[in-house]
Design an enzyme around this catalytic site. Sequence first.
Site, mmCIF file in Angstrom:
data_model
loop_
_atom_site.group_PDB
_atom_site.id
_atom_site.type_symbol
_atom_site.label_atom_id
_atom_site.label_comp_id
_atom_site.label_asym_id
_atom_site.label_seq_id
_atom_site.Cartn_x
_atom_site.Cartn_y
_atom_site.Cartn_z
ATOM 1 C CG HIS A 1 -2.874 5.180 0.902
ATOM 2 N ND1 HIS A 1 -4.140 5.259 0.381
ATOM 3 C CD2 HIS A 1 -2.297 6.375 0.645
ATOM 4 C CE1 HIS A 1 -4.309 6.447 -0.181
ATOM 5 N NE2 HIS A 1 -3.204 7.137 -0.035
ATOM 6 C CB THR B 1 -0.983 -1.438 1.765
ATOM 7 O OG1 THR B 1 -1.746 -0.388 1.135
ATOM 8 C CG2 THR B 1 -0.236 -2.206 0.688
ATOM 9 C CB VAL B 2 -6.163 -3.006 0.443
ATOM 10 C CG1 VAL B 2 -6.169 -4.316 1.202
ATOM 11 C CG2 VAL B 2 -6.774 -1.908 1.304
ATOM 12 C CG HIS B 3 -5.649 1.992 -0.299
ATOM 13 N ND1 HIS B 3 -6.007 2.984 0.574
ATOM 14 C CD2 HIS B 3 -6.720 1.149 -0.349
ATOM 15 C CE1 HIS B 3 -7.220 2.752 1.048
ATOM 16 N NE2 HIS B 3 -7.669 1.629 0.502
ATOM 17 C CG MET B 4 -0.478 -2.016 -3.914
ATOM 18 S SD MET B 4 -1.834 -2.732 -2.975
ATOM 19 C CE MET B 4 -2.484 -3.879 -4.176
#
Lengths: 519, 170
Positions: free
Chosen positions: A296, A450-453
């Site tokens: 994301h 990002t922070v959505h892995m």
Amino acid sequence: MVALPRPAVRQERIPAGVTTRDAIHGELVLDADVVIVGSGAGGATLAAELAECGLDVVIVEEGRYYTTRDFTADASAAVRALYRDGGASMAIGDPPVLFQEGRAVGGSTVINGGMSWRTPERILDRWWREAAIDGVRAKDLEPYFARVEKRIHVAYQDPESIGEDNHLLKRGADAMGWKVIPNLRNQVHCPGSNNCAFGCPTGAKQSALVSYIPRALHFGARLLSDVKVDRITMHGKRATGIVGRVVGADGRPGHRVSVRAKLVVAACGAIQTPALLARSGVRSPSGRLGHNLSLHPNVKLTAVFDQPVRGWEGVHQAFQVREFEGEGLLFAAVNIPPGILAMTSHPRGAALHALMQDYDKTVVAGMLCEDTSTGRVRTIAGRPQAFYQLAEFDAHKLIRGVALLAELLFAAGARRIATPFAGVPELTSADDTRALYAHTIPRRAMEVVTVHMMGTAAMGSDRARAVTDGHGLVHDADRLMVCDASLFPTPIGVNPMETIMALATRAAAHILDNHHQFA
Amino acid sequence: MTYAHSPLTAALLHSLVPVVLPPEANDLADDVVAHVALTMGALPTNFRRALITGLYGYDTLAVAWAPGGRRRAHQLPADLAEAYYVSWEHGPTPAHQQLAKGVGQLIKLACYEHPAMQAALGYTPAAWIDKVTRRRLEVYGADIARQERSLIEPDPLRPPIKAPRAREVV
């Protein structure tokens, strides 16, 4: 079982059931029904559900145990304390993508924005259709989502908590005639302190730290903080426990910790989980462990207005612009502190000062892009390293998204806008946004975070294509489960916390329904 | 992780402060360099070593940079220090560019996290947090207490296999 050692002095702020490094004075060996590595959205939820039904659960967390009163507006101190690698984790590629993982009890829920959205139906249908996962469509997950929403108190913001930056974003969307919706967040009367990413100082955000973890502890779960798990112990293909080391105050490894368990759960996120499995010698017959990394990609715009905005006074992301959700683009206002804004902005010297001196008139708006490219987590010398190449298609989508978001901000009254693209001059009118398309913007000029892995131990019924089954049990292994965003077969296009929690609740139901298999 | 700059690293960072930051921050150079040490202490060891090696390379390769008069980067006067930094910012390889960008980011973070700079910007989050925290408790205390109670109310997902474990007090 070896009893937990008692500290010489009781730590008043540490609740019963939590053992920190200060209380571990020698080798520690525990027995449990279930050991869970990681205390974030997946691990904490699973622990609470299992403990309440009588299972003996031990949670092992690498990070520290912090309390609400530890969280302040000192952003850089919070980043050093709460973020893995001081927030400097990076996926190597063109462009490099900076990513953040929480490393504290409560995991990344301690540092996220608290957005709580169910997985879009189109995504669940895709998982059902393409990964052949039964019981994962919207109607199947409904009771799990509802249960999670009750537990973490998913609700709309009280109107008085919404600040001017978010009102401007909404005004811009309304002026454009675009769909904009209030955000659902896991909060109890959040007053809008806008410190979500550095630990909620009011206790309003119902992160795992203040919701599922206390619940798990209340029902008898035990939590070891400051313990880094080196590997899962295996007997043939059967997982039998974990071994790790206490993380000292200086970061050095200390006493050895072992937990023997009937079921081992990796819940340490889409970067650490594949590395833990790889370090433990787990091999997926699919060959897909660590592959399929989605991110994301996020970019931000910095828009300066004439009037005071004071973006730190009001909640983080009160609204989301959903007009372009079908294209995989979401927009929101995401005020960030001056240090981090300066750090992630391209200008320096006098130009930096020109940008920063209007900080109190600034709206920082962010964009989430549902990506089509995938990367990979490789385990190098025991440590995970992410690699990710932004696809041309996604790069164009980022440019389009930036142009659209800039149009919105000009419609709201912005006077000038700094883009996330190095070498692109500040935009001063809506006409400039259209000119963005004419620019050749190389990917390396893009400031992407990002922070959505997601996706590195993807679930699916076909063991030749997926790492785990539809409940997270690792194919070709016994008594080994994954319970975090690694499981997502595809990116989901919205904030992932609630999806992770719902899948964890569903996994707990599966374990309880089949507990004889794990006896 | 405890980390302290070597004298060379500190001198180099000092020399970069006027290059990266506006003149308003010149008086804060010591604090900025100290803050960079805190941030570098939180980086993974390999990353930090690579950064220090890169800074060493940045400093010593200045000797081969013709306009520099065979001086190291931390010895360059302000105008040449700026030009040398730009030569890395737009350098021939991604490694040059990333090093310039990375060290610039550390310095910018340190500067605008400084209380004096934040005060100059009118950024006062602590006062705001105090105010809204108090107001939340005053206005919504009952709802907050209700949610806290609900967190420990029994609501098992399935009929319990056995009674939950007695709390083991550490």
